[in-house]
Design a protein around this motif. Structure first.
Motif, short mmCIF file in Angstrom:
data_model
loop_
_atom_site.label_atom_id
_atom_site.label_comp_id
_atom_site.label_asym_id
_atom_site.label_seq_id
_atom_site.Cartn_x
_atom_site.Cartn_y
_atom_site.Cartn_z
N SER A 1 15.50 -74.00 -89.88
CA SER A 1 17.02 -73.55 -89.72
C SER A 1 17.19 -72.65 -88.58
CB SER A 1 17.26 -72.87 -91.17
OG SER A 1 16.58 -71.72 -91.49
N GLN B 1 16.18 -69.42 -87.85
CA GLN B 1 16.42 -68.30 -88.05
C GLN B 1 15.99 -67.19 -86.89
OE1 GLN B 1 18.69 -66.83 -90.19
NE2 GLN B 1 18.96 -68.50 -91.72
N LYS C 1 16.00 -64.18 -94.96
CA LYS C 1 17.13 -65.07 -94.83
C LYS C 1 16.72 -66.51 -94.24
CE LYS C 1 20.43 -61.51 -93.30
NZ LYS C 1 21.52 -60.95 -92.55
N PHE D 1 15.04 -70.99 -98.04
CA PHE D 1 15.90 -72.05 -98.02
C PHE D 1 15.55 -72.91 -99.37
CE2 PHE D 1 12.06 -73.43 -95.97
CZ PHE D 1 11.74 -74.87 -96.52
N GLU E 1 17.65 -78.61 -99.17
CA GLU E 1 18.41 -78.68 -97.91
C GLU E 1 17.29 -79.48 -96.86
OE1 GLU E 1 19.21 -75.13 -94.89
OE2 GLU E 1 18.91 -74.72 -96.77
N ALA F 1 26.27 -74.38 -101.74
CA ALA F 1 25.79 -73.82 -100.59
C ALA F 1 24.87 -74.42 -99.75
CB ALA F 1 25.20 -72.21 -101.13
N ARG G 1 26.93 -76.79 -97.76
CA ARG G 1 27.65 -76.31 -96.54
C ARG G 1 26.65 -76.33 -95.49
NH1 ARG G 1 30.67 -73.08 -100.50
NH2 ARG G 1 29.04 -71.36 -100.35
N LYS G 2 25.75 -75.79 -95.88
CA LYS G 2 24.28 -75.66 -94.94
C LYS G 2 24.04 -76.77 -94.14
CE LYS G 2 22.16 -71.77 -97.11
NZ LYS G 2 20.86 -71.02 -97.75
N GLN H 1 24.67 -77.81 -90.35
CA GLN H 1 23.38 -78.22 -89.42
C GLN H 1 23.79 -79.44 -88.46
OE1 GLN H 1 20.67 -76.91 -88.51
NE2 GLN H 1 19.31 -76.48 -89.88
N THR I 1 31.40 -71.62 -89.78
CA THR I 1 32.32 -72.51 -90.81
C THR I 1 33.37 -71.80 -91.50
OG1 THR I 1 30.16 -73.47 -91.34
CG2 THR I 1 31.79 -73.91 -92.79
N GLU J 1 29.07 -67.87 -102.60
CA GLU J 1 27.70 -67.29 -102.50
C GLU J 1 27.19 -66.10 -103.15
OE1 GLU J 1 27.69 -67.33 -98.04
OE2 GLU J 1 27.78 -69.36 -97.85
#
Length: 495
Positions: A140, A142, A151, A154, A158, A182, A185-186, A190, A257, A458
């Protein structure tokens, strides 16, 4: 933990109820979906296999992949006597060991990928030493600090979804998956960032508590893929349930978003760069040692020990729960070992020996803090500290609460109030500046803009990335701002 319980956690084993699988397939029929090939990547005991066989009898092939042979045996029992049993092909296989490129490339005609992927995160698997994981990577993207502080955690689903969608790139097809909201949305964010061709996408909320006994927001994620490279995902619609005809438009603006495009568009004149950077409170990962409660005649730590240290390092503390619930200060204090990140702490040994000795008595806990941010930093280090942390006036909000409850916090006992790392705040030298900023930040247009960017389901809905987009000075009449440094922040409103 029993082997059965460990397996259930490791494989995110939430079997789909038959009635929910049937409702999903009925919704797809309403969309006009008529696939030639259906693939269920983790079919479990087969709720989606059976529902799809009933809803799409004209499909040429239905493939069910599953790692658990007992589940496949149970599913085979259910298939006995099914009219179109011959079109169903079951394969025992590990999702992560399969060559999905070849599997999907071999499918001719229209394809539907359907099902319910595991509801488990990579950190949870690490805790139980589970091995049902993809190859480790920062997929992702990060940044370094975010990856270090967690963070980069995951959901396995996903990664699985993005892998399937990558393999479907360049062809028409449909995907319908039950996932955490959640995660949905991720994944869509992406896809938007990667400019993959998507014709349309929708989210339909489901009652995860009723269907899976899971206390999490979940949905049906529906994506229509396109073979036309010019098709781009600019927005999608979120519906409250399968029966809703009208939803909220969610989309992308300025790399973010947006949870409500209509609300954002009416307040977007405030979108920009915050006049001052929002900061998070202190991170120390040692609450029993670093946080004290003042009794009438003594200080007590989280172990119930009486603590006698110099007051130079003691500052009033308000926790995120205090800020979010509107509570006043509760005689809590925190030991602040540094004035800025990386400052030497061994000076305390001579200048403040009581504090140093206290920290050394609890060195076993402090030196074993697991986060890698403490490595190669001075002993007893903390984070979320700098000149800004010592300004006396603050505007604070707790990131965990489900409301925009900003608080104006002044000094306590002539010291700046510190916060834990669930709190975000701005700081000011002068009370008048803080009050002016507070009035602008809590004005209706400001709250409307922030709300349009927040997803309240979230775990930590309020984020600095969102707060820092609000340029509240645009609400002021003839604003004039002077920022000499992070140490000196002044706001002047000319009349």
């Amino acid at each position: 933990m029993t082997a059965h319980r460990k397996q259930k956690i490791e494989f995110g084993d939430f079997q789909t109820p038959d009635n929910l699988a049937q409702a999903v397939c009925e919704k797809l029929l309403n969309f006009g979906i008529s696939p030639n090939v259906i693939i269920e990547p983790t079919c479990g005991v087969g709720a989606f296999i059976l529902a799809a066989a009933s809803a799409f009898p004209a499909s040429h092939e239905i493939y069910g992949f599953e790692i658990n042979h007992a589940y496949l045996d149970a599913l085979r029992e259910k298939l006995h006597g099914l009219k179109n049993q011959s079109q169903i092909k079951l394969v025992q296989a590990d999702f992560f060991a399969l060559d999905w490129d070849n599997i999907l490339r071999a499918c001719s005609g229209s394809i539907l990928v359907l099902g319910n992927l595991p509801w488990v995160t990579n950190s949870t698997l690490g805790t139980i030493e589970g091995e049902n994981l993809p190859k480790k990577s920062n997929f992702s993207k990060q940044s370094g600090f975010d990856a270090l502080t967690g963070k980069s955690n995951f959901d396995i689903s996903e990664w699985m979804l993005l892998e399937i969608l990558r393999c479907l790139q360049g062809r028409s097809g449909d995907l319908a998956m039950l996932v955490k909201t959640a995660v949905a949305r991720k994944v869509l964010a992406q896809l938007q960032r990667q400019n993959l061709p998507i014709r349309e996408a929708s989210l339909f909320a489901i009652d995860a508590k009723k269907s899976f006994n899971a206390s999490v927001e979940a949905c049906l994620l529906f994506i229509r893929l396109s073979a036309d490279p010019s098709d781009r995902l600019t927005q999608y619609t979120v519906y409250s349930d399968f029966q809703s005809d009208h939803g909220i438009k969610v989309g992308y603006r300025h790399g973010l978003t947006v949870s409500d495009l209509d609300a954002f568009d009416t307040s977007s004149f405030l979108f920009g760069t915050c006049p001052q950077k929002w900061r998070s409170g202190i991170k120390h990962d040692a609450a029993p040692v670093m946080e004290l409660t003042r009794m009438p005649d003594r200080f007590v730590n989280g172990f119930g020990e009486v603590v006698d240290i110099e007051h130079d390092y003691l500052f009033p503390l308000m926790k995120g729960s205090d800020i979010g619930s509107g509570k006043p200060w509760r005689e809590k204090f925190i030991v602040v070992t540094q004035h800025f990140v990386g400052e030497r702490t061994d000076r305390m040994r001579d200048l403040h020996p009581k504090t140093w000795n206290y920290l050394e008595r609890h060195a076993t806990l402090l030196d074993s803090r697991r986060s890698s941010i403490y490595k190669n930093n001075p002993r007893f280090s903390i984070f979320g500290i700098g000149d800004y942390a010592f300004r006396p006036w603050r505007i604070a909000i707790c990131g965990l609460y489900k409301s925009l409850n900003f608080r104006l916090i002044g000094p306590v006992e002539d010291k700046a109030v510190m916060f834990d790392d669930t709190v975000y705040y701005l700081s000011f030298e002068q009370e008048t500046d803080a009050r002016e900023a507070f009035a602008l930040i809590t004005a209706e247009p400001s709250l409307k803009l922030l709300s349009s960017l927040i997803f309240w389901d979230e775990k930590r809905p309020i984020k600095t990335a969102i707060l820092n987009t609000l340029n509240w000075l645009k609400l002021a009449k003839k604003p004039k701002i002077a920022i000499q440094s992070e140490m000196q922040f002044t706001l002047e409103l000319s009349t």
